[in-house]
Design a protein around this motif. Structure first.
Motif, PDB file in Angstrom:
ATOM      1  N   ILE A   1       0.860  -1.180   0.000  1.00  0.00           N
ATOM      2  CA  ILE A   1       0.000   0.000   0.000  1.00  0.00           C
ATOM      3  C   ILE A   1       0.895   1.228   0.000  1.00  0.00           C
ATOM      4  CG2 ILE A   1      -1.728   1.349   1.251  1.00  0.00           C
ATOM      5  CD1 ILE A   1      -2.837  -1.240   2.367  1.00  0.00           C
ATOM      6  N   VAL A   2       0.682   2.099  -0.989  1.00  0.00           N
ATOM      7  CA  VAL A   2       1.401   3.365  -1.062  1.00  0.00           C
ATOM      8  C   VAL A   2       0.457   4.431  -0.513  1.00  0.00           C
ATOM      9  CG1 VAL A   2       2.563   5.034  -2.543  1.00  0.00           C
ATOM     10  CG2 VAL A   2       2.705   2.572  -3.064  1.00  0.00           C
ATOM     11  N   VAL A   3       0.861   5.069   0.581  1.00  0.00           N
ATOM     12  CA  VAL A   3       0.057   6.104   1.228  1.00  0.00           C
ATOM     13  C   VAL A   3       0.623   7.453   0.801  1.00  0.00           C
ATOM     14  CG1 VAL A   3      -0.735   7.046   3.428  1.00  0.00           C
ATOM     15  CG2 VAL A   3      -0.341   4.572   3.199  1.00  0.00           C
ATOM     16  N   THR A   4      -0.234   8.294   0.246  1.00  0.00           N
ATOM     17  CA  THR A   4       0.203   9.630  -0.162  1.00  0.00           C
ATOM     18  C   THR A   4      -0.698  10.687   0.462  1.00  0.00           C
ATOM     19  OG1 THR A   4      -1.149   9.551  -2.164  1.00  0.00           O
ATOM     20  CG2 THR A   4       1.165   8.840  -2.369  1.00  0.00           C
ATOM     21  N   GLY A   5      -0.171  11.892   0.532  1.00  0.00           N
ATOM     22  CA  GLY A   5      -0.918  13.027   1.056  1.00  0.00           C
ATOM     23  C   GLY A   5      -0.048  14.261   1.000  1.00  0.00           C
ATOM     24  N   THR A   6      -0.555  15.356   1.558  1.00  0.00           N
ATOM     25  CA  THR A   6       0.223  16.593   1.590  1.00  0.00           C
ATOM     26  C   THR A   6       0.318  17.084   3.027  1.00  0.00           C
ATOM     27  OG1 THR A   6      -1.779  17.865   1.127  1.00  0.00           O
ATOM     28  CG2 THR A   6      -0.400  17.308  -0.752  1.00  0.00           C
ATOM     29  N   SER A   7       1.467  17.686   3.331  1.00  0.00           N
ATOM     30  CA  SER A   7       1.714  18.245   4.665  1.00  0.00           C
ATOM     31  C   SER A   7       2.314  19.634   4.495  1.00  0.00           C
ATOM     32  CB  SER A   7       2.676  17.356   5.450  1.00  0.00           C
ATOM     33  OG  SER A   7       3.978  17.445   4.904  1.00  0.00           O
ATOM     34  N   ALA A   8       2.678  20.240   5.594  1.00  0.00           N
ATOM     35  CA  ALA A   8       3.289  21.571   5.546  1.00  0.00           C
ATOM     36  C   ALA A   8       4.597  21.557   4.760  1.00  0.00           C
ATOM     37  CB  ALA A   8       3.535  22.086   6.960  1.00  0.00           C
ATOM     38  N   ARG A   9       5.254  20.422   4.692  1.00  0.00           N
ATOM     39  CA  ARG A   9       6.527  20.362   3.959  1.00  0.00           C
ATOM     40  C   ARG A   9       6.362  19.916   2.510  1.00  0.00           C
ATOM     41  NH1 ARG A   9       9.568  15.239   6.916  1.00  0.00           N
ATOM     42  NH2 ARG A   9       8.322  13.616   5.927  1.00  0.00           N
ATOM     43  N   GLY A  10       5.111  19.616   2.082  1.00  0.00           N
ATOM     44  CA  GLY A  10       4.872  19.246   0.688  1.00  0.00           C
ATOM     45  C   GLY A  10       4.243  17.869   0.560  1.00  0.00           C
ATOM     46  N   ASN A  11       4.524  17.212  -0.564  1.00  0.00           N
ATOM     47  CA  ASN A  11       3.963  15.885  -0.822  1.00  0.00           C
ATOM     48  C   ASN A  11       4.627  14.841   0.066  1.00  0.00           C
ATOM     49  OD1 ASN A  11       2.267  16.864  -2.827  1.00  0.00           O
ATOM     50  ND2 ASN A  11       3.817  16.603  -4.414  1.00  0.00           N
ATOM     51  N   GLU A  12       3.796  13.957   0.602  1.00  0.00           N
ATOM     52  CA  GLU A  12       4.278  12.858   1.440  1.00  0.00           C
ATOM     53  C   GLU A  12       3.983  11.541   0.726  1.00  0.00           C
ATOM     54  OE1 GLU A  12       5.955  13.319   4.159  1.00  0.00           O
ATOM     55  OE2 GLU A  12       5.410  15.333   4.806  1.00  0.00           O
ATOM     56  N   ARG A  13       4.893  10.556   0.880  1.00  0.00           N
ATOM     57  CA  ARG A  13       4.707   9.240   0.249  1.00  0.00           C
ATOM     58  C   ARG A  13       5.336   8.177   1.146  1.00  0.00           C
ATOM     59  NH1 ARG A  13       7.259   5.688  -3.460  1.00  0.00           N
ATOM     60  NH2 ARG A  13       5.784   4.820  -4.976  1.00  0.00           N
ATOM     61  N   PHE A  14       4.544   7.159   1.469  1.00  0.00           N
ATOM     62  CA  PHE A  14       4.999   6.065   2.324  1.00  0.00           C
ATOM     63  C   PHE A  14       4.650   4.754   1.637  1.00  0.00           C
ATOM     64  CE2 PHE A  14       3.652   9.688   4.750  1.00  0.00           C
ATOM     65  CZ  PHE A  14       4.686   9.899   5.653  1.00  0.00           C
ATOM     66  N   VAL A  15       5.603   3.833   1.566  1.00  0.00           N
ATOM     67  CA  VAL A  15       5.377   2.534   0.932  1.00  0.00           C
ATOM     68  C   VAL A  15       5.402   1.460   2.014  1.00  0.00           C
ATOM     69  CG1 VAL A  15       6.167   0.883  -0.790  1.00  0.00           C
ATOM     70  CG2 VAL A  15       6.469   3.344  -1.194  1.00  0.00           C
ATOM     71  N   ILE A  16       4.280   0.766   2.142  1.00  0.00           N
ATOM     72  CA  ILE A  16       4.161  -0.301   3.135  1.00  0.00           C
ATOM     73  C   ILE A  16       4.079  -1.615   2.367  1.00  0.00           C
ATOM     74  CG2 ILE A  16       2.774  -1.224   5.020  1.00  0.00           C
ATOM     75  CD1 ILE A  16       1.860   1.700   5.503  1.00  0.00           C
ATOM     76  N   ASN A  17       5.118  -2.434   2.505  1.00  0.00           N
ATOM     77  CA  ASN A  17       5.250  -3.691   1.764  1.00  0.00           C
ATOM     78  C   ASN A  17       4.907  -4.895   2.619  1.00  0.00           C
ATOM     79  OD1 ASN A  17       6.351  -2.745  -0.813  1.00  0.00           O
ATOM     80  ND2 ASN A  17       8.090  -2.086   0.416  1.00  0.00           N
ATOM     81  N   LYS A  18       4.803  -6.031   1.933  1.00  0.00           N
ATOM     82  CA  LYS A  18       4.645  -7.334   2.568  1.00  0.00           C
ATOM     83  C   LYS A  18       3.393  -7.439   3.439  1.00  0.00           C
ATOM     84  CE  LYS A  18       9.599  -8.258   2.478  1.00  0.00           C
ATOM     85  NZ  LYS A  18       9.750  -8.882   1.248  1.00  0.00           N
ATOM     86  N   ILE A  19       2.293  -6.926   2.934  1.00  0.00           N
ATOM     87  CA  ILE A  19       1.003  -7.080   3.587  1.00  0.00           C
ATOM     88  C   ILE A  19       0.407  -8.388   3.062  1.00  0.00           C
ATOM     89  CG2 ILE A  19      -1.308  -6.115   3.856  1.00  0.00           C
ATOM     90  CD1 ILE A  19       0.024  -3.336   3.409  1.00  0.00           C
ATOM     91  N   ILE A  20       0.194  -9.336   3.948  1.00  0.00           N
ATOM     92  CA  ILE A  20      -0.270 -10.662   3.542  1.00  0.00           C
ATOM     93  C   ILE A  20      -1.773 -10.762   3.744  1.00  0.00           C
ATOM     94  CG2 ILE A  20      -0.026 -13.148   3.890  1.00  0.00           C
ATOM     95  CD1 ILE A  20       2.486 -11.697   2.751  1.00  0.00           C
ATOM     96  N   VAL A  21      -2.473 -11.122   2.655  1.00  0.00           N
ATOM     97  CA  VAL A  21      -3.923 -11.256   2.647  1.00  0.00           C
ATOM     98  C   VAL A  21      -4.279 -12.728   2.480  1.00  0.00           C
ATOM     99  CG1 VAL A  21      -6.034 -10.608   1.426  1.00  0.00           C
ATOM    100  CG2 VAL A  21      -4.192  -8.933   1.717  1.00  0.00           C
ATOM    101  N   SER A  22      -5.156 -13.207   3.342  1.00  0.00           N
ATOM    102  CA  SER A  22      -5.590 -14.607   3.303  1.00  0.00           C
ATOM    103  C   SER A  22      -6.735 -14.809   2.326  1.00  0.00           C
ATOM    104  CB  SER A  22      -6.044 -15.045   4.702  1.00  0.00           C
ATOM    105  OG  SER A  22      -4.975 -14.922   5.621  1.00  0.00           O
ATOM    106  N   PRO A  23      -6.884 -16.050   1.839  1.00  0.00           N
ATOM    107  CA  PRO A  23      -8.007 -16.342   0.919  1.00  0.00           C
ATOM    108  C   PRO A  23      -9.354 -16.236   1.623  1.00  0.00           C
ATOM    109  CG  PRO A  23      -6.615 -18.298   1.205  1.00  0.00           C
ATOM    110  CD  PRO A  23      -6.050 -17.202   2.042  1.00  0.00           C
TER     111      PRO A  23
END
Length: 127
Positions: free
Chosen positions: A105-127
């Motif tokens: 999941i790539v989380v994006t948004g804006t803050s006082a310092r500008g564009n923010e981007r966070f990449v959260i990897n290895k999220i495991i989803v069950s069937p």
């Protein structure tokens, strides 16, 4: 036998109620984005998620938060739900993983310092 079943059922309910929340986080330039899922991660299920941001363990303001759900190695469309800001500074939305396996999941948004981007990897989803 009936009493044993009742004891087992009560114990199962108690243990289920005591499960830990599912939390993932990522850090970028001193700011941490944290995802707290409101239920287990299953494919094709609506899953509530709260997103919060901190810097030095203090709340950090980010607006216009969007979650981009991606499945690494798969060529498919992405889901990009927008999160709704809450009074406590967090953001909430509901997401849907379209299949089981590993997600990012790539989380994006804006803050006082500008564009923010966070990449959260290895999220495991069950069937």
């Amino acid at each position: 036998m009936h009493k044993l079943f009742v004891v087992w059922a009560v114990a199962l309910v108690m243990l289920t109620g005591c499960t830990q929340p599912i939390i993932y986080s990522a850090e970028s330039a001193g700011v941490t984005a944290t995802l707290r899922f409101g239920s287990a991660l299953y494919a094709n299920a609506a899953i509530p998620v709260a997103v919060s941001f901190t810097q030095s363990e203090q709340p950090y303001a980010v607006a216009d938060v969007v979650l981009d759900l991606q499945m690494p190695g798969m060529t498919m469309g992405t889901s990009k739900p927008m999160a709704t800001a809450q009074p406590d500074g967090s953001h909430t939305t509901t997401i849907l993983f379209t299949m089981d396996g590993e997600w990012a999941i790539v989380v994006t948004g804006t803050s006082a310092r500008g564009n923010e981007r966070f990449v959260i990897n290895k999220i495991i989803v069950s069937p």
